[in-house]
Design a protein around this motif. Structure first.
Motif, PDB file in Angstrom:
ATOM      1  N   TYR A  69     -35.793  -8.905  29.894  1.00 27.03           N
ATOM      2  CA  TYR A  69     -35.004  -7.750  29.451  1.00 27.03           C
ATOM      3  C   TYR A  69     -34.259  -8.081  28.166  1.00 27.03           C
ATOM      4  CZ  TYR A  69     -30.154  -6.003  29.295  1.00 27.03           C
ATOM      5  OH  TYR A  69     -28.914  -5.588  28.884  1.00 27.03           O
ATOM      6  N   MET A  78     -31.239  -2.335  33.438  1.00 25.97           N
ATOM      7  CA  MET A  78     -31.361  -3.661  34.034  1.00 25.97           C
ATOM      8  C   MET A  78     -30.019  -4.248  34.449  1.00 25.97           C
ATOM      9  SD  MET A  78     -34.259  -5.015  34.728  1.00 25.97           S
ATOM     10  CE  MET A  78     -33.751  -6.723  34.771  1.00 25.97           C
ATOM     11  N   ALA A  88     -36.196 -11.958  35.362  1.00 26.63           N
ATOM     12  CA  ALA A  88     -36.357 -10.585  34.879  1.00 26.63           C
ATOM     13  C   ALA A  88     -35.361 -10.289  33.771  1.00 26.63           C
ATOM     14  CB  ALA A  88     -36.164  -9.605  36.040  1.00 26.63           C
ATOM     15  N   TYR A  89     -34.152 -10.827  33.916  1.00 26.43           N
ATOM     16  CA  TYR A  89     -33.103 -10.621  32.918  1.00 26.43           C
ATOM     17  C   TYR A  89     -33.469 -11.279  31.585  1.00 26.43           C
ATOM     18  CZ  TYR A  89     -28.306  -8.874  32.517  1.00 26.43           C
ATOM     19  OH  TYR A  89     -27.199  -8.129  32.223  1.00 26.43           O
ATOM     20  N   THR A 117     -34.696  -0.682  29.580  1.00 26.08           N
ATOM     21  CA  THR A 117     -33.870  -1.891  29.572  1.00 26.08           C
ATOM     22  C   THR A 117     -32.407  -1.572  29.873  1.00 26.08           C
ATOM     23  OG1 THR A 117     -33.616  -1.692  27.165  1.00 26.08           O
ATOM     24  CG2 THR A 117     -35.323  -3.192  27.970  1.00 26.08           C
ATOM     25  N   LEU A 152     -38.887  -1.253  36.576  1.00 27.26           N
ATOM     26  CA  LEU A 152     -38.297  -1.434  35.250  1.00 27.26           C
ATOM     27  C   LEU A 152     -38.990  -2.549  34.477  1.00 27.26           C
ATOM     28  CD1 LEU A 152     -34.469  -1.077  35.982  1.00 27.26           C
ATOM     29  CD2 LEU A 152     -35.946   0.542  34.770  1.00 27.26           C
ATOM     30  N   MET A 153     -39.348  -3.640  35.145  1.00 26.44           N
ATOM     31  CA  MET A 153     -40.028  -4.738  34.456  1.00 26.44           C
ATOM     32  C   MET A 153     -41.363  -4.281  33.873  1.00 26.44           C
ATOM     33  SD  MET A 153     -39.219  -7.926  37.056  1.00 26.44           S
ATOM     34  CE  MET A 153     -40.114  -9.147  36.076  1.00 26.44           C
ATOM     35  N   LEU A 194     -36.085  -2.678  40.262  1.00 26.51           N
ATOM     36  CA  LEU A 194     -36.307  -3.885  39.466  1.00 26.51           C
ATOM     37  C   LEU A 194     -37.780  -4.038  39.100  1.00 26.51           C
ATOM     38  CD1 LEU A 194     -35.132  -6.558  38.321  1.00 26.51           C
ATOM     39  CD2 LEU A 194     -35.658  -7.597  40.545  1.00 26.51           C
TER      40      LEU A 194
END
Length: 404
Positions: free
Chosen positions: A26, A119, A22-23, A116, A85-86, A82
């Motif tokens: 982001y 995150m 996921a990062y 973002t 946000l994605m 999480l």
């Protein structure tokens, strides 16, 4: 409730791997503001001053998103945050391919920043609690590796697309939208988890952010905000205009711009692992020395004539030094109570207050003193950040680490 120590290692590693994935997306999404800045300007017919507002819009969105969403994550679940946000930042990135005016791109960048910007705080709220303290710096390094890998691949993709259909880099936002529901498969429910070595979470106040400014925490909170703010100012003064400097001042084509940008983030990828491991052994404050090196490299990079090969080497070393802030994630989680971990992580983005005016101010200065001299202002900003870093409390326990 279940203790993190009681979760199988494979389950905890899988959770961390998903957070790192996921990062990655982001990082890809957020950094398009710098990599694509000259191309957005060209496509929309914007001058240097107008295009500088794009980062400011994204930074304002990131600050507001960090403050609001981090508190919501601590209250309603970081795993839930999480996933949402994605989906949200993926959609915001894709919408950038459809904008046709300065107003539209500012709205799009504000939205992208809003989602973002949360995150970092959500990730800090999740992964440190899954592992013992002396593993967290290394894990933070791996997480930043995923961040830097995204920007490196973005730079490589730029070598193929920046001189053609650069909007391809925005359609990547579809991938995190599709992956988001898998958070419920791989990431444990943080609302039912006791962090490693800790106790059940404390009771949140009605306004969790207010706890960070209680008398016992107020001094360190202000130091953290100032330190991260100077980091953002330094980053925007140098990195924010890096692609513009390479394209407009040095005359590099898309292939050259992509090659140097990739070298910067390859250095950061290596540095993130190195500085994370160093912080696990030497302490969280030791890494402050890296910002002194970053300041020196900025001066060298802008004053010494370099061919493209040596410029890539200098960019690599600079990236190695500025990546030491990787330890700030677990450090913020350790500086405050466990029930405030995402809210504490949001302090990283409070520093954006300092950087709101950095792009338009540096754009105005470049017209007076030139772009290289303006970018050189990143050096004193890094030095001041290093001084504040060294004044914050050390949190690393001196007890020997348990074997994995």
């Amino acid at each position: 409730m279940i203790r993190a120590e009681d979760l199988p290692l494979g389950r905890r590693v899988a959770a961390f791997a998903f957070i790192a994935l996921a990062y990655f997306f982001y990082a890809w999404s957020f950094n398009t503001v710098d990599v694509l800045r000259p191309y957005i300007a060209q496509d929309l017919g914007l001058d240097l001053q107008q295009v500088s507002y794009i980062y400011t819009a994204q930074a304002v969105g990131a600050l507001i998103g960090a403050i609001v969403n981090a508190q919501l994550a601590d209250r309603f679940g970081r795993r839930n945050a999480l996933c949402l946000l994605m989906i949200a930042f993926g959609a915001a990135l894709v919408s950038g391919a459809l904008v046709t005016s300065l107003t539209q791109v500012l709205i799009q960048r504000f939205a992208l920043g809003y989602f973002t910007g949360s995150m970092f705080a959500v990730a800090v709220g999740l992964y440190p609690g899954l592992f013992e303290q002396r593993r967290r710096g290394g894990l933070a390094g791996l997480l930043l590796c995923s961040y830097n890998l995204a920007v490196m691949l973005q730079g490589q993709a730029g070598r193929w697309f920046l001189d053609g259909d650069w909007k391809v880099l925005l359609w990547v936002g579809l991938v995190p939208i599709l992956l988001a529901p898998l958070a419920y498969v791989f990431v444990p429910d943080d609302r039912k988890l006791v962090p490693w070595g800790g106790h059940s979470p404390g009771k949140l106040a009605k306004l969790p952010a207010a706890e960070l400014f209680r008398p016992e925490y107020r001094g360190r909170t202000l130091l953290v905000i100032s330190m991260t703010g100077l980091n953002f100012v330094a980053y925007q003064a140098f990195n924010g205009w890096h692609s513009t400097y390479l394209k407009d001042t040095l005359g590099f084509n898309g292939d050259g711009v992509g090659a140097v940008i990739s070298a910067t983030f390859f250095g950061s990828l290596v540095g993130s692992l190195a500085w994370g491991l160093i912080a696990d052994r030497m302490g969280r404050r030791f890494d402050a020395i890296s910002f002194v090196g970053a300041a020196a490299l900025i001066v060298i990079y802008l004053t010494v004539p370099l061919g493209i090969g040596l410029r890539q080497v200098a960019a690599f070393v600079y990236g190695f030094f500025f990546s030491a802030s990787v330890i700030w994630g677990p450090w913020l989680a350790e500086l405050y109570p466990t029930h405030l971990r995402s809210t504490a992580g949001s302090l990283f983005n409070y520093g954006r207050i300092f950087s709101f005016l950095a792009p338009p101010l540096t754009a105005a200065l470049s017209g007076t003193i030139g772009l290289p001299a303006t970018m050189a202002l990143g050096a004193p900003a890094f030095l001041l950040a290093a001084l504040l870093w060294a004044r914050l409390p050390e949190t690393l326990s001196r007890e020997p680490a348990r074997s994995a």
